[in-house]
Design an enzyme around this catalytic site. Structure first.
Site, PDB file in Angstrom:
ATOM      1  N   LYS A   1     -10.697   0.208  -1.437  1.00  0.00           N
ATOM      2  CA  LYS A   1     -10.405  -0.193  -0.064  1.00  0.00           C
ATOM      3  C   LYS A   1     -10.686   0.992   0.854  1.00  0.00           C
ATOM      4  CE  LYS A   1      -6.710  -1.552   3.131  1.00  0.00           C
ATOM      5  NZ  LYS A   1      -5.324  -2.041   3.296  1.00  0.00           N
TER       6      LYS A   1
ATOM      7  N   ASP B   1       0.861  -1.191   0.000  1.00  0.00           N
ATOM      8  CA  ASP B   1       0.000   0.000   0.000  1.00  0.00           C
ATOM      9  C   ASP B   1       0.896   1.241   0.000  1.00  0.00           C
ATOM     10  OD1 ASP B   1      -1.866  -1.979   0.502  1.00  0.00           O
ATOM     11  OD2 ASP B   1      -3.027  -0.759   1.900  1.00  0.00           O
TER      12      ASP B   1
ATOM     13  N   LYS C   1      -7.306   3.268  -2.219  1.00  0.00           N
ATOM     14  CA  LYS C   1      -7.527   3.247  -0.770  1.00  0.00           C
ATOM     15  C   LYS C   1      -7.757   4.666  -0.262  1.00  0.00           C
ATOM     16  CE  LYS C   1      -4.871   1.867   3.365  1.00  0.00           C
ATOM     17  NZ  LYS C   1      -3.642   1.173   3.810  1.00  0.00           N
TER      18      LYS C   1
END
Length: 234
Positions: free
Chosen positions: A190, A98, A162
């Site tokens: 996400k 990430d 995300k």
């Protein structure tokens, strides 16, 4: 899209990435969290780069992914440093990455830097068959900036866009809607950076909106709540 009517406890557990990211975290806490992650068979267990070898060791033999935050939490290391962090994470056993964007660069319209970092992440992750996710820190961005970043992620076939790191202001429903409305291809959403008291009802609402992964330190508690909720429905 996840069908709530067919959502078993086992599948619900795979909605969650759990993270232990506090700067004062010690090894025992990391290993304990990994054991919980394996017991509940969640999607991934995330830490900062220094713990990657420990997490990979603890999760060996399970299908819980070894997650690492890149450029976390502010996204301000140089592109070269971020790429080095990615290489180091992969060498130490990471299986999902990430990366935090450079928020200032996006707000300045520095799309070349955005492309270099997002494209670099995608290239390195996909060469090794790893999942890759890009963190936007949506509360610091305009709708147009969220849309621009989301479209870039889709262009480079990033697996997940995300919402946030949790170190800044929290994401809200509108932010999720903006991401959702600008997705294309196989890129998914996400939700992360949520309050520690994040509850089951909020999780189910987010899943209805198209969220397929949720990052929260409360994952284990929420999975237990969902198990009890299904038992009560029978």
């Amino acid at each position: 899209m996840i069908n709530l009517n067919e959502l078993t406890v086992e599948r619900f557990a795979k909605v969650f990435d759990m993270a232990v990211l506090a700067p004062d975290t010690q090894e025992a806490a990391i290993r304990n969290a990994c054991r919980q992650a394996k017991e509940y068979n969640i999607a991934a267990m995330y830490t900062t780069p220094c713990w990657t070898k420990v997490v990979a060791e603890e999760l060996a033999g399970s299908d819980v992914l070894v997650g690492v935050g890149i450029g976390f939490p502010y996204g301000t290391p140089t592109t070269a440093i971020k790429m080095a962090e990615i290489d180091d994470a992969i060498a130490n056993g990471a299986t999902t990455l990430d990366m935090m964007i450079n928020v200032g660069a996006l707000k300045d319209g520095n799309i070349d830097l955005m492309r270099a970092e997002i494209g670099g992440l995608a290239k390195k992750a996909k060469a090794k068959g790893l999942l890759c996710k890009v963190i936007l820190e949506v509360a610091l961005l305009t709708d147009e900036e969220i849309a621009t970043a989301t479209k870039l992620c889709c262009e480079y076939e990033i697996d997940y866009v995300k919402t946030a790191t949790g170190s800044q202001a929290l994401p809200d429903v509108h932010h999720v809607e903006v991401i959702r409305d600008n997705l294309s291809g196989n890129t998914k959403m996400k939700l992360s950076g949520v309050p520690r008291q994040f509850v089951l009802s909020a999780c189910l609402r987010m899943i209805e909106m198209g969220i397929e992964l949720i990052g929260t330190r409360s994952a284990i508690k929420i999975i237990d709540e969902y198990k009890a909720y299904l038992a009560e429905k029978k």
